[in-house]
Write a protein that holds these residues in place. Structure first.
Motif, PDB file in Angstrom:
ATOM      1  N   GLU A 145     -27.203   5.187 -11.570  1.00 19.00           N
ATOM      2  CA  GLU A 145     -27.279   6.647 -11.673  1.00 19.00           C
ATOM      3  C   GLU A 145     -27.357   7.298 -10.294  1.00 19.00           C
ATOM      4  O   GLU A 145     -26.760   8.350 -10.060  1.00 19.00           O
ATOM      5  CB  GLU A 145     -28.477   7.065 -12.535  1.00 19.00           C
ATOM      6  CG  GLU A 145     -28.334   6.714 -13.998  1.00 19.00           C
ATOM      7  CD  GLU A 145     -28.579   5.235 -14.326  1.00 19.00           C
ATOM      8  OE1 GLU A 145     -29.199   4.511 -13.502  1.00 19.00           O
ATOM      9  OE2 GLU A 145     -28.120   4.799 -15.397  1.00 19.00           O
ATOM     10  N   GLU A 146     -28.089   6.674  -9.386  1.00 13.52           N
ATOM     11  CA  GLU A 146     -28.171   7.214  -8.021  1.00 13.52           C
ATOM     12  C   GLU A 146     -26.800   7.162  -7.337  1.00 13.52           C
ATOM     13  O   GLU A 146     -26.415   8.105  -6.636  1.00 13.52           O
ATOM     14  CB  GLU A 146     -29.206   6.446  -7.198  1.00 13.52           C
ATOM     15  CG  GLU A 146     -30.635   6.733  -7.621  1.00 13.52           C
ATOM     16  CD  GLU A 146     -31.646   5.831  -6.947  1.00 13.52           C
ATOM     17  OE1 GLU A 146     -32.648   6.376  -6.433  1.00 13.52           O
ATOM     18  OE2 GLU A 146     -31.453   4.592  -6.934  1.00 13.52           O
ATOM     19  N   LEU A 147     -26.075   6.079  -7.558  1.00 21.02           N
ATOM     20  CA  LEU A 147     -24.738   5.983  -6.968  1.00 21.02           C
ATOM     21  C   LEU A 147     -23.786   6.992  -7.601  1.00 21.02           C
ATOM     22  O   LEU A 147     -22.959   7.591  -6.902  1.00 21.02           O
ATOM     23  CB  LEU A 147     -24.182   4.564  -7.113  1.00 21.02           C
ATOM     24  CG  LEU A 147     -24.845   3.502  -6.239  1.00 21.02           C
ATOM     25  CD1 LEU A 147     -24.211   2.140  -6.488  1.00 21.02           C
ATOM     26  CD2 LEU A 147     -24.761   3.861  -4.764  1.00 21.02           C
ATOM     27  N   GLN A 148     -23.902   7.201  -8.898  1.00 18.74           N
ATOM     28  CA  GLN A 148     -23.061   8.202  -9.555  1.00 18.74           C
ATOM     29  C   GLN A 148     -23.352   9.596  -9.004  1.00 18.74           C
ATOM     30  O   GLN A 148     -22.429  10.396  -8.812  1.00 18.74           O
ATOM     31  CB  GLN A 148     -23.257   8.155 -11.067  1.00 18.74           C
ATOM     32  CG  GLN A 148     -22.659   6.902 -11.679  1.00 18.74           C
ATOM     33  CD  GLN A 148     -23.044   6.685 -13.132  1.00 18.74           C
ATOM     34  OE1 GLN A 148     -24.110   7.113 -13.584  1.00 18.74           O
ATOM     35  NE2 GLN A 148     -22.180   6.007 -13.865  1.00 18.74           N
ATOM     36  N   ILE A 174     -21.611   9.855  -5.730  1.00 19.76           N
ATOM     37  CA  ILE A 174     -20.180  10.103  -5.936  1.00 19.76           C
ATOM     38  C   ILE A 174     -19.944  11.595  -6.137  1.00 19.76           C
ATOM     39  O   ILE A 174     -19.040  12.174  -5.526  1.00 19.76           O
ATOM     40  CB  ILE A 174     -19.638   9.294  -7.136  1.00 19.76           C
ATOM     41  CG1 ILE A 174     -19.593   7.805  -6.802  1.00 19.76           C
ATOM     42  CG2 ILE A 174     -18.250   9.798  -7.545  1.00 19.76           C
ATOM     43  CD1 ILE A 174     -19.305   6.904  -7.999  1.00 19.76           C
ATOM     44  N   GLU A 175     -20.753  12.212  -6.979  1.00 21.74           N
ATOM     45  CA  GLU A 175     -20.615  13.654  -7.219  1.00 21.74           C
ATOM     46  C   GLU A 175     -20.826  14.442  -5.926  1.00 21.74           C
ATOM     47  O   GLU A 175     -20.097  15.402  -5.658  1.00 21.74           O
ATOM     48  CB  GLU A 175     -21.590  14.119  -8.299  1.00 21.74           C
ATOM     49  CG  GLU A 175     -21.257  13.610  -9.683  1.00 21.74           C
ATOM     50  CD  GLU A 175     -19.858  13.999 -10.152  1.00 21.74           C
ATOM     51  OE1 GLU A 175     -19.460  15.170  -9.964  1.00 21.74           O
ATOM     52  OE2 GLU A 175     -19.154  13.126 -10.690  1.00 21.74           O
ATOM     53  N   ASP A 176     -21.798  14.033  -5.133  1.00 21.46           N
ATOM     54  CA  ASP A 176     -22.026  14.693  -3.840  1.00 21.46           C
ATOM     55  C   ASP A 176     -20.800  14.570  -2.943  1.00 21.46           C
ATOM     56  O   ASP A 176     -20.375  15.547  -2.318  1.00 21.46           O
ATOM     57  CB  ASP A 176     -23.235  14.085  -3.117  1.00 21.46           C
ATOM     58  CG  ASP A 176     -24.565  14.410  -3.770  1.00 21.46           C
ATOM     59  OD1 ASP A 176     -24.622  15.348  -4.599  1.00 21.46           O
ATOM     60  OD2 ASP A 176     -25.548  13.710  -3.451  1.00 21.46           O
ATOM     61  N   PHE A 177     -20.241  13.364  -2.872  1.00 21.39           N
ATOM     62  CA  PHE A 177     -19.068  13.145  -2.025  1.00 21.39           C
ATOM     63  C   PHE A 177     -17.872  13.963  -2.519  1.00 21.39           C
ATOM     64  O   PHE A 177     -17.124  14.525  -1.720  1.00 21.39           O
ATOM     65  CB  PHE A 177     -18.705  11.658  -1.965  1.00 21.39           C
ATOM     66  CG  PHE A 177     -19.722  10.800  -1.247  1.00 21.39           C
ATOM     67  CD1 PHE A 177     -20.322  11.218  -0.071  1.00 21.39           C
ATOM     68  CD2 PHE A 177     -20.077   9.559  -1.751  1.00 21.39           C
ATOM     69  CE1 PHE A 177     -21.252  10.418   0.595  1.00 21.39           C
ATOM     70  CE2 PHE A 177     -20.998   8.748  -1.099  1.00 21.39           C
ATOM     71  CZ  PHE A 177     -21.590   9.181   0.079  1.00 21.39           C
ATOM     72  N   ILE A 178     -17.693  14.029  -3.833  1.00 24.43           N
ATOM     73  CA  ILE A 178     -16.606  14.835  -4.405  1.00 24.43           C
ATOM     74  C   ILE A 178     -16.807  16.304  -4.048  1.00 24.43           C
ATOM     75  O   ILE A 178     -15.872  16.980  -3.601  1.00 24.43           O
ATOM     76  CB  ILE A 178     -16.515  14.636  -5.932  1.00 24.43           C
ATOM     77  CG1 ILE A 178     -15.999  13.228  -6.247  1.00 24.43           C
ATOM     78  CG2 ILE A 178     -15.611  15.696  -6.566  1.00 24.43           C
ATOM     79  CD1 ILE A 178     -16.094  12.843  -7.713  1.00 24.43           C
TER      80      ILE A 178
END
Length: 66
Positions: free
Chosen positions: A48-51, A54-58
């Motif tokens: 969940e932290e990695l997901q 990912i949203e932050d990077f997007i």
């Protein structure tokens, strides 16, 4: 097309986001990649932290993610 696989567990194919995470968090020139579960274990974080990352990077416009 050359499909990428997780070099730890063998999951295939890896998503663009899984490949992007390996490049962003491990090595931009990586030739071996992690699936999100194996990367979470390697980094001692949750999937969940990695997901969320990912949203932050997007949201930041990083081209490694979709």
């Amino acid at each position: 097309m050359n499909q990428k696989i997780c070099y730890v567990c063998g999951k295939e194919p890896l998503s663009k986001n899984e490949i992007g995470l390996t490049k962003k968090l491990i090595n931009q020139k990586a030739k071996s990649f992690y699936c999100i579960s194996c990367l979470a274990e390697e980094l001692d974080v949750t999937v969940e932290e990695l997901q969320a990352k990912i949203e932050d990077f997007i949201n930041d416009g990083c081209k490694l993610f979709s």
